[in-house]
Design a protein around this motif. Structure first.
Motif, mmCIF file in Angstrom:
data_model
loop_
_atom_site.group_PDB
_atom_site.id
_atom_site.type_symbol
_atom_site.label_atom_id
_atom_site.label_comp_id
_atom_site.label_asym_id
_atom_site.label_seq_id
_atom_site.Cartn_x
_atom_site.Cartn_y
_atom_site.Cartn_z
ATOM 1 N N GLU A 48 -11.679 -4.468 -8.190
ATOM 2 C CA GLU A 48 -11.079 -3.759 -7.075
ATOM 3 C C GLU A 48 -9.797 -4.450 -6.633
ATOM 4 O O GLU A 48 -9.680 -5.667 -6.709
ATOM 5 N N GLY A 49 -8.828 -3.663 -6.171
ATOM 6 C CA GLY A 49 -7.573 -4.229 -5.702
ATOM 7 C C GLY A 49 -6.391 -3.367 -6.077
ATOM 8 O O GLY A 49 -6.487 -2.488 -6.931
ATOM 9 N N ILE B 48 -9.165 2.059 -17.673
ATOM 10 C CA ILE B 48 -8.784 2.980 -16.618
ATOM 11 C C ILE B 48 -8.205 2.195 -15.455
ATOM 12 O O ILE B 48 -8.681 1.100 -15.117
ATOM 13 N N TYR B 49 -7.128 2.744 -14.870
ATOM 14 C CA TYR B 49 -6.522 2.195 -13.662
ATOM 15 C C TYR B 49 -6.466 3.321 -12.641
ATOM 16 O O TYR B 49 -6.056 4.451 -12.981
ATOM 17 N N ALA B 50 -6.865 3.065 -11.418
ATOM 18 C CA ALA B 50 -6.874 4.106 -10.394
ATOM 19 C C ALA B 50 -6.207 3.605 -9.121
ATOM 20 O O ALA B 50 -6.399 2.459 -8.709
ATOM 21 N N LEU C 60 -16.854 2.884 -4.567
ATOM 22 C CA LEU C 60 -15.675 3.504 -5.173
ATOM 23 C C LEU C 60 -15.684 5.018 -5.076
ATOM 24 O O LEU C 60 -14.663 5.667 -5.285
ATOM 25 N N HIS C 61 -16.858 5.610 -4.799
ATOM 26 C CA HIS C 61 -16.995 7.067 -4.733
ATOM 27 C C HIS C 61 -16.609 7.717 -6.061
ATOM 28 O O HIS C 61 -15.926 8.744 -6.092
ATOM 29 N N ASP D 247 -8.401 1.827 -5.106
ATOM 30 C CA ASP D 247 -7.698 1.112 -6.161
ATOM 31 C C ASP D 247 -8.656 0.225 -6.945
ATOM 32 O O ASP D 247 -9.387 -0.596 -6.371
ATOM 33 N N PHE D 248 -8.629 0.381 -8.273
ATOM 34 C CA PHE D 248 -9.439 -0.477 -9.125
ATOM 35 C C PHE D 248 -9.007 -0.320 -10.578
ATOM 36 O O PHE D 248 -8.299 0.609 -10.948
ATOM 37 N N SER D 249 -9.469 -1.251 -11.409
ATOM 38 C CA SER D 249 -9.296 -1.139 -12.848
ATOM 39 C C SER D 249 -10.642 -1.437 -13.484
ATOM 40 O O SER D 249 -11.500 -2.095 -12.884
ATOM 41 N N ALA D 250 -10.838 -0.956 -14.709
ATOM 42 C CA ALA D 250 -12.113 -1.181 -15.387
ATOM 43 C C ALA D 250 -11.970 -0.915 -16.869
ATOM 44 O O ALA D 250 -11.090 -0.168 -17.314
#
Length: 208
Positions: free
Chosen positions: A182-183, A42-44, A163-164, A25-28
Motif C-alpha cells: 500500500e502507498g 498491477i499498480y492502482a 482495499l475494497h 493506492d497500491f501495487s501487487a
C-alpha cells in the motif's frame, strides 16, 4: 500485431471481471492459478490502473495497459516499438467493466455486481451470488463470495476489506494478488512515456 494485442488483452479482461480495483493506492504481483498468466504486475491509484506484462509480452509487443476510468479509455503501451494505442474499435465500451473493480460495499457486493451484469447485458449467465463470510488471504482480511452461473459453474471471490477489491479468485483462470504494498504510486506509471509515438489505427485495420 493485432493478434498480439488481443492476446495481451484477454487475460487483462479476466482480471477486470475478477474485480481488481483502484479504490486505494497500491501495487501487487499478479499470480495466475496456472502459473503462466501474461499479466505480472498491477499498480492502482485513484481512478487509474496499470497492468504490466512479463518478459514475453515486452518482447512480442504490448507490455502494459493503463486504464483511466475518469476518461473512460484504455492506453496500450508497446515497449519494443516505443509506441502506444489509445483508441481501439469498441474500446470506449470496455470501461463499463471497471465498475466491477471497485467494490463499494465489501459486505454486500452482490447487488453491485448484478447491476453491472445488467448494464453489460450478461445477465443471461447470471445464476446466484452468495456471501460466504470472513476469510484471510495472504495475511489480509477479506470477505469471501461464491458465484454460480446458470450452467452450474462455481467460482469464489475474495474481496480485500481495506482495499475494497478482489485479491483472489479460483478456477482455471483464477488469480491472486501477492506482495501487496500500500502507498502512493509514481504518477509516471500512468502516463505515456516520453518518446513514444501513437500507433496508426488505419495500419491495424489494414492488417486485419
Amino acid at each position: 500485431m493485432i493478434r498480439l494485442t488481443l492476446r495481451f488483452l484477454c487475460p487483462m479482461l479476466i482480471l477486470a471481471f475478477s474485480g481488481l480495483a483502484a479504490a486505494q493506492d497500491f501495487s501487487a504481483d499478479v499470480v495466475g492459478s496456472k502459473g503462466n498468466n501474461d499479466i505480472k504486475k498491477i499498480y492502482a491509484t485513484k481512478d487509474k490502473v496499470r497492468l504490466d506484462g512479463g518478459e514475453g509480452a515486452r518482447a512480442q509487443g504490448p507490455n502494459a495497459v493503463i486504464i483511466d476510468e475518469s476518461q473512460r479509455k484504455w492506453i496500450i503501451l508497446m515497449e519494443a516499438r516505443h509506441m502506444y494505442v489509445d483508441s481501439m474499435p469498441g474500446m470506449n465500451k470496455m470501461p463499463l467493466i471497471t465498475q466491477l473493480w471497485h467494490v463499494q460495499d465489501v459486505d454486500d457486493a452482490c447487488p453491485q455486481w448484478k447491476k453491472v451484469a445488467d448494464q453489460a447485458g450478461t445477465t443471461q449467465n447470471w445464476g446466484s451470488c452468495t456471501k460466504i463470510g470472513s476469510d484471510t488471504v495472504g495475511g489480509r482480511s477479506t470477505v469471501k463470495y461464491e458465484g454460480v452461473s446458470k450452467q452450474g459453474e462455481k467460482h469464489h471471490f475474495w474481496v480485500d476489506s481495506k482495499l475494497h477489491c478482489v485479491i483472489k479468485t479460483d478456477g482455471s483462470n483464477g488469480i491472486e494478488l501477492q506482495n501487496i504494498k500500500e502507498g502512493a504510486q509514481p504518477a509516471s506509471l500512468f502516463e505515456i512515456p516520453a518518446g513514444y509515438t501513437k500507433f496508426d489505427m488505419s495500419m491495424m485495420q489494414q492488417m486485419q
